[in-house]
Design an enzyme around this catalytic site. Sequence first.
Site, PDB file in Angstrom:
ATOM      1  N   GLU A 178       0.837  -1.212   0.000  1.00 34.67           N
ATOM      2  CA  GLU A 178       0.000   0.000   0.000  1.00 34.67           C
ATOM      3  C   GLU A 178       0.866   1.253   0.000  1.00 34.67           C
ATOM      4  OE1 GLU A 178      -2.680   1.685  -0.036  1.00 34.67           O
ATOM      5  OE2 GLU A 178      -4.382   0.328   0.120  1.00 34.67           O
ATOM      6  N   ARG A 233      -7.102   0.909  13.615  1.00 31.40           N
ATOM      7  CA  ARG A 233      -5.757   1.203  13.110  1.00 31.40           C
ATOM      8  C   ARG A 233      -5.851   2.211  11.976  1.00 31.40           C
ATOM      9  NH1 ARG A 233      -4.951  -0.532   7.961  1.00 31.40           N
ATOM     10  NH2 ARG A 233      -5.809  -2.522   7.228  1.00 31.40           N
ATOM     11  N   ASN A 256      -5.148   3.675   8.258  1.00 28.09           N
ATOM     12  CA  ASN A 256      -5.078   3.127   6.907  1.00 28.09           C
ATOM     13  C   ASN A 256      -4.405   4.169   6.011  1.00 28.09           C
ATOM     14  OD1 ASN A 256      -5.604   0.759   5.359  1.00 28.09           O
ATOM     15  ND2 ASN A 256      -7.274   1.820   4.315  1.00 28.09           N
ATOM     16  N   GLU A 276      -9.435  -5.569  10.238  1.00 31.85           N
ATOM     17  CA  GLU A 276     -10.252  -6.409   9.363  1.00 31.85           C
ATOM     18  C   GLU A 276     -10.492  -7.795   9.970  1.00 31.85           C
ATOM     19  OE1 GLU A 276      -9.525  -5.213   4.821  1.00 31.85           O
ATOM     20  OE2 GLU A 276      -7.682  -5.626   5.895  1.00 31.85           O
ATOM     21  N   ASN A 288      -9.753   5.545   3.094  1.00 27.72           N
ATOM     22  CA  ASN A 288      -8.815   5.126   2.058  1.00 27.72           C
ATOM     23  C   ASN A 288      -8.285   6.292   1.242  1.00 27.72           C
ATOM     24  OD1 ASN A 288      -7.282   2.985   0.925  1.00 27.72           O
ATOM     25  ND2 ASN A 288      -9.016   1.626   1.294  1.00 27.72           N
ATOM     26  N   ASP A 340      -9.974   1.849  -3.591  1.00 22.74           N
ATOM     27  CA  ASP A 340      -8.919   1.740  -2.576  1.00 22.74           C
ATOM     28  C   ASP A 340      -8.057   3.007  -2.617  1.00 22.74           C
ATOM     29  OD1 ASP A 340      -6.961   0.771  -0.798  1.00 22.74           O
ATOM     30  OD2 ASP A 340      -7.171  -1.282  -1.504  1.00 22.74           O
TER      31      ASP A 340
END
EC number: 3.1.1.17
Length: 299
Positions: free
Chosen positions: A18, A101, A103, A121, A154, A204
């Site tokens: 990511e 958390r 992202n 998740e 995101n 995303d």
Amino acid sequence: MSSIKIECVVSETYKIGESPVWEEKEGTLLFVDITGQKVCRWDPSTKKVQSVSVEAPIGSVALRKSGGYVLAMGNTFSALNWEDQSVTTLARVDEDKPNNRFNDGKVDPEGRFLAGTMSQEIRPAVVERNQGSLFTLYPDHSVVKHFDMVDISNGLDWSLDHKTLYYIDSLSFKVDALDYDMKTGKSSNRRTLYKLQQDEGIPDGMCIDAEGKLWVACYNGGRVIRIDPETGKQIQTVKLPIDKTTSCCFGGPDYSEMYVTSACDGMDEDWKKRQPQSGGIYKITGLGVKGIAPTAFAG
């Protein structure tokens, strides 16, 4: 139009690759492995990846003006000194939500670091709903919350005139636009810009190009799509040979290359056999458009 070429440039498989960021000074690509808990740096000239392990899931990394990097990891905004691999906490968020958390995150054109949270998740793209928020870390290390009730905070980026923040809450299957006050870093008037089609997957990570168009990586959709914010229409699709595309950024000497991160988390053996380079980093050339250099965190 030039012909588009897609190649896997980092074949090491990351659980959830990511937050790709091009570091112009070093000529390297930064990225993270969220659940692998690593900050990584790939050098195209040597084809080698260096990495630093951290002590919590890491959602995003950004450049830092004073040197090193700034991280959104666990429930902290932190600073990473690459040379000695030390991590220093700058601020904490969501202390009342131990299962949350950070992202995705990105630095705004004035040098503030925006990043959002989500609950851990249960399995890929399945979370306890409405637990996340979007935050800004200011250069003085104070933190402001924009809004809450987010599922999976995101991708984000800013319009070329810096007046609009584009933002994705993945499970809404939408790209949103907000008015953004660059003087204060405050956002308002959130609205839908684009709703993804069912076959496009889950929105995303995201980046903007030099023409002001948005590129969205579609998780489980195996593609990046290009959206025109003026019309709210999808104007281009680039399909990749893997399903779990996670984020994208422009890089290379003139920002004409696109780098796409991917994941292999949650894939069974049969799926991995069919797509063995899932979790790798891909480079797309020939798009005929360039990107924008990332801003460094000012604090």
